[in-house]
Motif scaffolding. Structure first.
Motif, PDB file in Angstrom:
ATOM      1  N   TYR A 263       0.828  -1.208   0.000  1.00 14.11           N
ATOM      2  CA  TYR A 263       0.000   0.000   0.000  1.00 14.11           C
ATOM      3  C   TYR A 263       0.866   1.263   0.000  1.00 14.11           C
ATOM      4  CZ  TYR A 263      -3.761  -3.225   1.271  1.00 14.11           C
ATOM      5  OH  TYR A 263      -4.675  -4.252   1.281  1.00 14.11           O
ATOM      6  N   GLY A 264       1.938   1.247   0.791  1.00 11.27           N
ATOM      7  CA  GLY A 264       2.822   2.406   0.821  1.00 11.27           C
ATOM      8  C   GLY A 264       3.490   2.649  -0.520  1.00 11.27           C
ATOM      9  N   GLU A 265       3.975   1.582  -1.137  1.00 17.23           N
ATOM     10  CA  GLU A 265       4.637   1.714  -2.436  1.00 17.23           C
ATOM     11  C   GLU A 265       3.676   2.209  -3.517  1.00 17.23           C
ATOM     12  OE1 GLU A 265       7.707   1.565  -3.173  1.00 17.23           O
ATOM     13  OE2 GLU A 265       8.663   0.540  -1.496  1.00 17.23           O
ATOM     14  N   LEU A 266       2.406   1.843  -3.394  1.00 16.63           N
ATOM     15  CA  LEU A 266       1.416   2.254  -4.390  1.00 16.63           C
ATOM     16  C   LEU A 266       0.820   3.632  -4.073  1.00 16.63           C
ATOM     17  CD1 LEU A 266      -0.470  -1.107  -5.004  1.00 16.63           C
ATOM     18  CD2 LEU A 266       1.244  -0.012  -6.486  1.00 16.63           C
ATOM     19  N   GLY A 267       1.281   4.259  -2.971  1.00 18.23           N
ATOM     20  CA  GLY A 267       0.811   5.596  -2.644  1.00 18.23           C
ATOM     21  C   GLY A 267      -0.585   5.628  -2.046  1.00 18.23           C
ATOM     22  N   ILE A 268      -1.019   4.530  -1.440  1.00 15.79           N
ATOM     23  CA  ILE A 268      -2.341   4.444  -0.846  1.00 15.79           C
ATOM     24  C   ILE A 268      -2.275   4.966   0.595  1.00 15.79           C
ATOM     25  CG2 ILE A 268      -4.153   2.841  -0.098  1.00 15.79           C
ATOM     26  CD1 ILE A 268      -3.342   1.095  -2.534  1.00 15.79           C
ATOM     27  N   GLU A 269      -3.166   5.859   0.932  1.00 14.94           N
ATOM     28  CA  GLU A 269      -3.167   6.472   2.264  1.00 14.94           C
ATOM     29  C   GLU A 269      -3.474   5.421   3.335  1.00 14.94           C
ATOM     30  OE1 GLU A 269      -2.342   9.576   3.152  1.00 14.94           O
ATOM     31  OE2 GLU A 269      -1.801   9.907   1.064  1.00 14.94           O
ATOM     32  N   PRO A 270      -2.943   5.611   4.557  1.00 14.80           N
ATOM     33  CA  PRO A 270      -3.123   4.595   5.604  1.00 14.80           C
ATOM     34  C   PRO A 270      -4.564   4.200   5.869  1.00 14.80           C
ATOM     35  CG  PRO A 270      -1.441   6.169   6.268  1.00 14.80           C
ATOM     36  CD  PRO A 270      -2.032   6.691   4.995  1.00 14.80           C
ATOM     37  N   GLU A 271      -5.476   5.172   5.987  1.00 14.75           N
ATOM     38  CA  GLU A 271      -6.858   4.813   6.299  1.00 14.75           C
ATOM     39  C   GLU A 271      -7.521   4.084   5.145  1.00 14.75           C
ATOM     40  OE1 GLU A 271     -10.859   6.710   8.379  1.00 14.75           O
ATOM     41  OE2 GLU A 271      -9.201   8.029   7.782  1.00 14.75           O
ATOM     42  N   LEU A 272      -7.212   4.479   3.921  1.00 15.74           N
ATOM     43  CA  LEU A 272      -7.738   3.756   2.768  1.00 15.74           C
ATOM     44  C   LEU A 272      -7.171   2.345   2.717  1.00 15.74           C
ATOM     45  CD1 LEU A 272      -9.403   3.603   0.207  1.00 15.74           C
ATOM     46  CD2 LEU A 272      -7.529   4.714  -1.025  1.00 15.74           C
ATOM     47  N   ALA A 273      -5.912   2.182   3.153  1.00  9.75           N
ATOM     48  CA  ALA A 273      -5.315   0.846   3.213  1.00  9.75           C
ATOM     49  C   ALA A 273      -6.133  -0.063   4.123  1.00  9.75           C
ATOM     50  CB  ALA A 273      -3.872   0.936   3.703  1.00  9.75           C
ATOM     51  N   ARG A 274      -6.593   0.477   5.268  1.00  5.49           N
ATOM     52  CA  ARG A 274      -7.435  -0.341   6.136  1.00  5.49           C
ATOM     53  C   ARG A 274      -8.745  -0.691   5.430  1.00  5.49           C
ATOM     54  NH1 ARG A 274      -9.493   0.546  12.349  1.00  5.49           N
ATOM     55  NH2 ARG A 274      -7.369   1.316  12.574  1.00  5.49           N
ATOM     56  N   GLY A 275      -9.308   0.270   4.726  1.00  7.00           N
ATOM     57  CA  GLY A 275     -10.541  -0.002   3.998  1.00  7.00           C
ATOM     58  C   GLY A 275     -10.368  -1.114   2.980  1.00  7.00           C
ATOM     59  N   LEU A 276      -9.238  -1.128   2.297  1.00 12.49           N
ATOM     60  CA  LEU A 276      -8.976  -2.186   1.326  1.00 12.49           C
ATOM     61  C   LEU A 276      -8.785  -3.530   2.012  1.00 12.49           C
ATOM     62  CD1 LEU A 276      -6.619  -0.242  -1.103  1.00 12.49           C
ATOM     63  CD2 LEU A 276      -8.985  -0.935  -1.518  1.00 12.49           C
TER      64      LEU A 276
END
Length: 319
Positions: A263-276
């Motif tokens: 998620y970090g490498e793809l530029g996904i924000e932390p809270e959105l990472a939890r959503g995914l």
């Protein structure tokens, strides 16, 4: 009446008629202005009404469904589900390589068996006679900071490490940026701070697995993506630095840590990472809830029949 008198009367009548015409014209202009003002008021009210749930995600009109500007009929059969998830949450379609990396992380997180509280909760709900949607919601609602939140926490942690390593996390230095710090130094400081608080570093170590079986294949895909220029590898380097710092205690990355790297490498924000992650785990919750609903068993509690939980209160006593 004399000629002079008749002329005066005619002039007066003409003047009166002119004044009446002027009044009528003034009335029409006022009516037009009032109508225009009312139209403007109604248009403003309509605009505020249609803006109530304004969205950049979906355009719906009679006969029209567009997702982020793409007609749905063009997406169907041409764009896979993972790419659609990316499109809906981030606004643009991913590259095939980005979609493949995200898909790998979502597949890796899909389930962890009935010992996971979210799964157990959904299964118990299913035996209580609620519908499948309620059982799924029951499982999803158990996912929080303690169970299901380590991935988000790890993404945030890695973001901070990357920023500090690149000189963007401090208060000194040119342009307000702090001096860049080596990753091994940052990792040592981070691990020491968690140890001092008696806390676990999110994304590392697993209570079930000495070495999480999802770590190695997912990490290999991230390394390949880095080598191919799909991702920069900065979050990967930060996570490996933490893992090296924890090597003496044999605490490798777990699924939360390695998916946080994705998620970090793809530029996904932390809270959105939890959503995914929740989206991924929902598949496992669905499967378990459906299986339990087909078992025919009713009202299964946390312990099998014949077992009672330990009672730790006062002995039996009279009122």
């Amino acid at each position: 009446m004399s000629a002079g008198g008749a002329g005066a009367a005619a002039a007066a009548a003409a003047a009166g008629a002119g004044a009446g015409a002027g009044a009528a014209a003034g009335s029409l202009e006022e009516q037009l202005a009032a109508a225009q003002a009312e139209n403007a008021r109604l248009e403003a009210r309509l605009a505020s009404t249609t803006a109530w749930w304004s969205t950049a995600i979906t355009r719906i009109e009679p006969g029209v469904i567009e997702l982020r500007g793409y007609p749905v009929q063009q997406l169907i059969g041409n764009v896979d589900f993972i790419s659609t998830v990316w499109l809906m949450t981030r606004g643009e379609l991913p590259s095939p390589e980005q979609a493949a990396l995200l898909e790998a992380a979502l597949v890796a997180s899909v389930d962890h068996g009935p010992q996971a509280p979210s799964i157990a909760s959904a299964r118990m709900a299913a035996t209580s006679g609620v519908g499948l949607n309620s059982a799924i919601a029951n499982g999803v609602n158990v996912l929080g900071d303690t169970h299901g939140g380590a991935g988000q926490q790890c993404v945030a942690l890695l973001n901070e490490m990357v920023a500090a390593h690149e000189g963007a996390g401090g208060s000194g230095g040119a342009d307000g940026l702090g001096a860049a710090r080596p990753l091994d130094e940052l990792a040592a400081s981070l691990v020491a701070s968690y140890k001092a608080r008696g806390a676990f570093v999110p994304g590392f170590g697993h209570r079930w697995h000495p070495r999480d079986p999802r770590r190695d294949p997912l990490l290999t895909l991230i390394e390949r993506a880095r080598d191919d220029g799909v991702v920069a590898g900065r979050h990967l380097a930060a996570a490996l630095a933490i893992e090296d710092e924890l090597a003496a205690k044999d605490v490798p990355m777990n699924i939360d840590g390695v998916s946080a790297v994705v998620y970090g490498e793809l530029g996904i924000e932390p809270e959105l990472a939890r959503g995914l992650f929740v989206l991924s785990r929902s598949v496992g919750i669905l499967a378990h809830a459906w299986e339990e609903s087909q078992s025919g068993q009713r009202i299964k509690g946390p312990l099998p029949k014949g077992f009672l939980v330990d009672y730790t209160g006062p002995p039996t006593r009279d009122v």
